[in-house]
Design an enzyme around this catalytic site. Structure first.
Site, PDB file in Angstrom:
ATOM      1  N   TYR A   1       0.944  -1.263  -0.085  1.00 47.48           N
ATOM      2  CA  TYR A   1       0.000  -0.061   0.399  1.00 47.48           C
ATOM      3  C   TYR A   1       1.029   1.211  -0.098  1.00 47.48           C
ATOM      4  CZ  TYR A   1      -4.160  -2.532   1.150  1.00 47.48           C
ATOM      5  OH  TYR A   1      -5.277  -3.893   1.182  1.00 47.48           O
ATOM      6  N   ALA A   2       0.851   1.968  -1.037  1.00 44.92           N
ATOM      7  CA  ALA A   2       1.422   3.320  -1.193  1.00 44.92           C
ATOM      8  C   ALA A   2       2.991   3.132  -1.097  1.00 44.92           C
ATOM      9  CB  ALA A   2       0.808   4.240  -0.074  1.00 44.92           C
TER      10      ALA A   2
END
Length: 314
Positions: free
Chosen positions: A53-54
């Site tokens: 994530y990110a």
């Protein structure tokens, strides 16, 4: 907030989970802090993140917010096996990659263990025995208290569970997309969950945002559909093929005096096998709407009507 057991394990979690996929991109550090505070104040304990994530920023943010005594009050879920280091989605559930990503996650999260560690997806290129060996090693070494899978259909989860059981390790959960516009888990996964004893963590329980009704009249500038990063993800359920379901949710919400998102969330929360839907609000205001689902039990007539209108998505 009410709690439930995570599958057949002894672990108790809140029946709503907080997701962090947008943390570090569309959700600022300040909003992330306020989201976590509000979620914890409402009795929420299950917080979901992932190595990919990110680019790791979501775990970094979460780790900073959980440092200290708050860590012991949260059931921390993370996932390994997907990365975007090159900008493209790369699936690698090899033992080397899984354990390497877990080590990175622990460092970012500032902890020596996660409560639940999931293989993020099925990997056709890696022997399942190898992926399972990584899950077993993390469980035995204490770096993961429980293990599970994500995005596995019924037969895949059953095969994984069989191999884990041979090593004396339980399969706790399968995290899958499940909503009124994505009912495919009901084809075989829900029955497998019931028969084998693992729980379900639905992600995108609001149909990637479409069940909130926000796309009925167009695309707002601050929506996921308008963002370059999430447009393909959010756009899957937007269109005429879901309009009937969206309208039915809105009608039910008007009758009950709640937001459409609350109806959609309550529907999936109370499906067989579901432990906790994982929501990903971008702002504290969005979270406050979703928390209202805790006080709603859908009348049987509304459940039946929603089941009927969404049947083509099963």
């Amino acid at each position: 907030m009410e709690t439930r057991r995570l599958g057949a394990t002894g672990l108790t979690v809140s029946r709503l989970g907080l997701g962090t996929m947008a943390w570090g991109t569309r959700t600022s550090a300040e909003d992330a802090r306020d989201l976590l505070t509000a979620f914890r104040s409402a009795g929420g304990t299950l917080v979901d993140t992932a190595h990919g994530y990110a680019g790791g920023a979501a775990e970094e943010l979460l780790g900073g917010l959980l440092e200290g005594p708050d860590r012991d009050e949260v059931v921390l879920v993370t996932k390994s096996g997907i990365s975007r280091s090159t900008g493209e989605r790369v699936v690698d559930c090899s033992r080397r990659s899984m354990l390497h990503q877990l080590d990175l996650s622990l460092r970012r999260l500032r902890t020596d263990h996660v409560d639940v560690w999931l293989a993020h997806t099925w990997d056709d290129a890696t022997p399942l025995e190898e992926t399972v060996s990584a899950l077993v090693h993390a469980w035995r070494s204490g770096r993961a208290r429980y293990v599970g899978v994500s995005n596995h259909v019924g037969w895949q989860a059953a095969r994984t569970m069989s191999l884990l059981q041979d090593a004396g390790v339980p399969l706790a959960v399968d995290s899958v997309e499940y909503s009124l516009v994505e009912r495919r888990p009901e084809r075989e996964l829900v029955a497998a969950s019931d028969a084998l004893g693992f729980g379900l963590l639905p992600w995108s329980p609001l149909g990637r945002g479409v069940l909130t009704g926000r796309y009925r009249t167009g695309v707002s500038a601050d929506s996921r559909l308008a963002s370059e990063e999430f447009s393909r993800f959010a756009g899957r359920h937007v269109g005429d093929h879901t309009r009937g379901v969206v309208d039915a949710v809105r009608i039910a919400a008007d009758g009950l005096g709640v937001a459409p998102a609350v109806v959609a969330l309550a529907w999936v929360r109370d499906r067989p096998g579901v432990v906790a839907p994982v929501v990903g609000p971008r702002t504290p205001g969005q979270l406050s709407v979703l928390l209202a689902s805790e006080g709603l039990d859908l009348p049987e007539q509304i459940v039946d009507a929603l089941d009927e209108v969404s049947a083509e998505h099963a």
